[in-house]
Scaffold this motif. Structure first.
Motif, PDB file in Angstrom:
ATOM      1  N   PRO A 163      20.624  15.513  41.191  1.00  0.00           N
ATOM      2  CA  PRO A 163      21.443  14.290  41.223  1.00  0.00           C
ATOM      3  C   PRO A 163      20.726  13.165  41.967  1.00  0.00           C
ATOM      4  CG  PRO A 163      22.274  15.887  42.793  1.00  0.00           C
ATOM      5  CD  PRO A 163      21.150  16.551  42.053  1.00  0.00           C
ATOM      6  N   GLY A 164      21.160  11.951  41.725  1.00  0.00           N
ATOM      7  CA  GLY A 164      20.555  10.800  42.399  1.00  0.00           C
ATOM      8  C   GLY A 164      20.779  10.832  43.896  1.00  0.00           C
ATOM      9  N   LYS A 165      21.856  11.452  44.286  1.00  0.00           N
ATOM     10  CA  LYS A 165      22.195  11.520  45.697  1.00  0.00           C
ATOM     11  C   LYS A 165      22.357  12.996  46.061  1.00  0.00           C
ATOM     12  CE  LYS A 165      25.279   8.933  48.698  1.00  0.00           C
ATOM     13  NZ  LYS A 165      26.503   8.143  48.738  1.00  0.00           N
ATOM     14  N   GLY A 166      21.781  13.417  47.148  1.00  0.00           N
ATOM     15  CA  GLY A 166      21.896  14.812  47.561  1.00  0.00           C
ATOM     16  C   GLY A 166      20.740  15.654  47.039  1.00  0.00           C
ATOM     17  N   GLY A 167      20.783  16.950  47.378  1.00  0.00           N
ATOM     18  CA  GLY A 167      19.696  17.847  46.999  1.00  0.00           C
ATOM     19  C   GLY A 167      19.865  18.434  45.608  1.00  0.00           C
ATOM     20  N   ALA A 168      18.749  18.910  45.074  1.00  0.00           N
ATOM     21  CA  ALA A 168      18.758  19.541  43.755  1.00  0.00           C
ATOM     22  C   ALA A 168      19.464  20.892  43.841  1.00  0.00           C
ATOM     23  CB  ALA A 168      17.331  19.718  43.258  1.00  0.00           C
ATOM     24  N   PHE A 169      20.006  21.321  42.707  1.00  0.00           N
ATOM     25  CA  PHE A 169      20.641  22.633  42.659  1.00  0.00           C
ATOM     26  C   PHE A 169      20.479  23.235  41.269  1.00  0.00           C
ATOM     27  CE2 PHE A 169      23.943  19.509  41.742  1.00  0.00           C
ATOM     28  CZ  PHE A 169      24.552  20.007  40.593  1.00  0.00           C
ATOM     29  N   ASN A 170      20.757  24.527  41.181  1.00  0.00           N
ATOM     30  CA  ASN A 170      20.677  25.260  39.931  1.00  0.00           C
ATOM     31  C   ASN A 170      22.089  25.714  39.575  1.00  0.00           C
ATOM     32  OD1 ASN A 170      19.427  26.394  37.740  1.00  0.00           O
ATOM     33  ND2 ASN A 170      18.431  28.047  38.848  1.00  0.00           N
ATOM     34  N   GLN A 171      22.640  25.208  38.468  1.00  0.00           N
ATOM     35  CA  GLN A 171      23.959  25.612  37.982  1.00  0.00           C
ATOM     36  C   GLN A 171      23.736  26.848  37.111  1.00  0.00           C
ATOM     37  OE1 GLN A 171      26.903  23.950  38.742  1.00  0.00           O
ATOM     38  NE2 GLN A 171      27.998  25.593  37.719  1.00  0.00           N
ATOM     39  N   VAL A 172      24.347  27.974  37.481  1.00  0.00           N
ATOM     40  CA  VAL A 172      24.069  29.248  36.829  1.00  0.00           C
ATOM     41  C   VAL A 172      25.361  29.875  36.310  1.00  0.00           C
ATOM     42  CG1 VAL A 172      23.045  31.528  37.157  1.00  0.00           C
ATOM     43  CG2 VAL A 172      22.146  29.599  38.432  1.00  0.00           C
ATOM     44  N   GLU A 173      25.328  30.318  35.050  1.00  0.00           N
ATOM     45  CA  GLU A 173      26.446  31.072  34.480  1.00  0.00           C
ATOM     46  C   GLU A 173      26.089  32.548  34.567  1.00  0.00           C
ATOM     47  OE1 GLU A 173      28.632  31.782  30.226  1.00  0.00           O
ATOM     48  OE2 GLU A 173      27.953  29.745  30.657  1.00  0.00           O
ATOM     49  N   LEU A 174      26.929  33.317  35.253  1.00  0.00           N
ATOM     50  CA  LEU A 174      26.679  34.733  35.506  1.00  0.00           C
ATOM     51  C   LEU A 174      27.752  35.594  34.856  1.00  0.00           C
ATOM     52  CD1 LEU A 174      25.964  34.384  39.324  1.00  0.00           C
ATOM     53  CD2 LEU A 174      24.258  34.697  37.538  1.00  0.00           C
ATOM     54  N   LYS A 175      27.372  36.827  34.492  1.00  0.00           N
ATOM     55  CA  LYS A 175      28.344  37.797  33.971  1.00  0.00           C
ATOM     56  C   LYS A 175      28.182  39.075  34.771  1.00  0.00           C
ATOM     57  CE  LYS A 175      29.888  40.249  29.902  1.00  0.00           C
ATOM     58  NZ  LYS A 175      29.653  40.565  28.507  1.00  0.00           N
ATOM     59  N   SER A 176      29.302  39.553  35.329  1.00  0.00           N
ATOM     60  CA  SER A 176      29.279  40.781  36.111  1.00  0.00           C
ATOM     61  C   SER A 176      28.965  41.963  35.201  1.00  0.00           C
ATOM     62  CB  SER A 176      30.633  40.998  36.790  1.00  0.00           C
ATOM     63  OG  SER A 176      30.680  42.290  37.366  1.00  0.00           O
ATOM     64  N   ILE A 177      28.005  42.767  35.600  1.00  0.00           N
ATOM     65  CA  ILE A 177      27.633  43.926  34.802  1.00  0.00           C
ATOM     66  C   ILE A 177      28.688  45.020  34.920  1.00  0.00           C
ATOM     67  CG2 ILE A 177      25.928  45.784  34.637  1.00  0.00           C
ATOM     68  CD1 ILE A 177      23.819  43.642  35.199  1.00  0.00           C
ATOM     69  N   THR A 178      29.289  45.160  36.085  1.00  0.00           N
ATOM     70  CA  THR A 178      30.269  46.232  36.289  1.00  0.00           C
ATOM     71  C   THR A 178      31.654  45.870  35.773  1.00  0.00           C
ATOM     72  OG1 THR A 178      30.637  45.415  38.533  1.00  0.00           O
ATOM     73  CG2 THR A 178      29.079  47.231  38.275  1.00  0.00           C
ATOM     74  N   LYS A 179      32.079  44.615  35.957  1.00  0.00           N
ATOM     75  CA  LYS A 179      33.443  44.220  35.577  1.00  0.00           C
ATOM     76  C   LYS A 179      33.514  43.458  34.258  1.00  0.00           C
ATOM     77  CE  LYS A 179      34.485  43.655  40.444  1.00  0.00           C
ATOM     78  NZ  LYS A 179      33.797  42.772  41.355  1.00  0.00           N
ATOM     79  N   GLY A 180      32.424  42.825  33.855  1.00  0.00           N
ATOM     80  CA  GLY A 180      32.412  42.049  32.623  1.00  0.00           C
ATOM     81  C   GLY A 180      32.957  40.637  32.776  1.00  0.00           C
ATOM     82  N   THR A 181      33.312  40.227  33.999  1.00  0.00           N
ATOM     83  CA  THR A 181      33.851  38.885  34.230  1.00  0.00           C
ATOM     84  C   THR A 181      32.723  37.864  34.336  1.00  0.00           C
ATOM     85  OG1 THR A 181      33.896  39.277  36.607  1.00  0.00           O
ATOM     86  CG2 THR A 181      35.916  39.726  35.393  1.00  0.00           C
ATOM     87  N   LYS A 182      33.034  36.616  33.991  1.00  0.00           N
ATOM     88  CA  LYS A 182      32.042  35.547  34.078  1.00  0.00           C
ATOM     89  C   LYS A 182      32.291  34.708  35.320  1.00  0.00           C
ATOM     90  CE  LYS A 182      30.662  35.051  29.325  1.00  0.00           C
ATOM     91  NZ  LYS A 182      30.536  34.162  28.188  1.00  0.00           N
ATOM     92  N   LEU A 183      31.229  34.095  35.815  1.00  0.00           N
ATOM     93  CA  LEU A 183      31.289  33.317  37.039  1.00  0.00           C
ATOM     94  C   LEU A 183      30.280  32.180  36.927  1.00  0.00           C
ATOM     95  CD1 LEU A 183      32.183  33.288  40.112  1.00  0.00           C
ATOM     96  CD2 LEU A 183      30.214  34.738  40.523  1.00  0.00           C
ATOM     97  N   ASN A 184      30.689  30.981  37.298  1.00  0.00           N
ATOM     98  CA  ASN A 184      29.769  29.845  37.370  1.00  0.00           C
ATOM     99  C   ASN A 184      29.483  29.569  38.834  1.00  0.00           C
ATOM    100  OD1 ASN A 184      29.154  28.874  34.688  1.00  0.00           O
ATOM    101  ND2 ASN A 184      31.332  28.435  34.512  1.00  0.00           N
ATOM    102  N   GLU A 185      28.206  29.579  39.194  1.00  0.00           N
ATOM    103  CA  GLU A 185      27.806  29.352  40.588  1.00  0.00           C
ATOM    104  C   GLU A 185      26.806  28.211  40.650  1.00  0.00           C
ATOM    105  OE1 GLU A 185      28.495  30.632  43.679  1.00  0.00           O
ATOM    106  OE2 GLU A 185      30.102  31.844  42.855  1.00  0.00           O
ATOM    107  N   ARG A 186      26.829  27.528  41.776  1.00  0.00           N
ATOM    108  CA  ARG A 186      25.891  26.448  42.030  1.00  0.00           C
ATOM    109  C   ARG A 186      25.068  26.857  43.241  1.00  0.00           C
ATOM    110  NH1 ARG A 186      28.178  20.436  42.262  1.00  0.00           N
ATOM    111  NH2 ARG A 186      28.374  20.943  40.078  1.00  0.00           N
TER     112      ARG A 186
END
Length: 187
Positions: free
Chosen positions: A31-54
């Protein structure tokens, strides 16, 4: 093994929040302001649920240390797939849920790599390119050119793909396992 959050790529398996997650998508954002980050879409291998993390670029993430072994596909039944270790000929069975929709790409004696975490199979990796025979395809329509249009075809295991007009029934073709797209004709 610790890796920088920026190094997370699709297909990586990471340890996060006391669970194992498969990375589905990543997007590096600066972003123009603040630090860089990686937006990641994850899927739990054990539960099968999805999670979006920054994850901030200065964070480190624990990449799961997986043991990859080569196996050969033997056969399947209603619930399981059976593979043979190519080194010691030991057979294992895994559930069909582990491979998902890629099950129909498996052919007898296909060499695959299976990733294990603490002796538990987590992921089946197919070869990048697979060879199949064309079972059924439409004839060439007059006026079609090889560069501009594709026609529907059916390969082994009743998988539908698109192929160039010069491909005929009985031809062998190579497809990409991830996208199921035509790559080339085998001569």
């Amino acid at each position: 093994m610790k890796i920088s959050a920026i190094e997370i790529k699709p297909g990586n398996i990471i340890e996060h929040k006391n669970d194992l997650y498969l990375c589905l998508k990543t997007q590096h954002v600066k972003p123009g302001k603040g630090g860089a980050f990686n937006q990641v879409e994850l899927k739990s291998i054990t539960k099968g649920t999805k999670l979006n993390e920054r994850f901030r670029s200065d964070e480190t993430i624990e990449k799961a240390s997986l043991d990859e072994r080569n196996y050969q596909f033997l056969y399947s039944d209603e619930q399981s797939l059976y593979f043979m270790d190519t080194k010691d000929y030991e057979q294992i069975s895994i559930t069909k849920e582990l491979i998902g929709e890629d099950e129909d790409l498996l052919t007898e004696n296909l060499d695959v790599a299976i990733e294990f975490y603490e002796d538990k199979p987590l992921k089946v990796n197919l070869p990048k390119h697979l060879e199949f025979e064309i079972i059924e395809t439409d004839g060439v329509v007059k006026g079609q050119t090889a560069s501009s249009s594709y026609k529907p075809a059916v390969i082994q295991n009743n998988i539908k793909i698109q192929v160039p007009p010069f491909i005929n029934q009985g031809d062998k073709v190579v497809i990409e396992s991830a996208s199921r797209e035509y790559v080339k004709k085998v001569s």
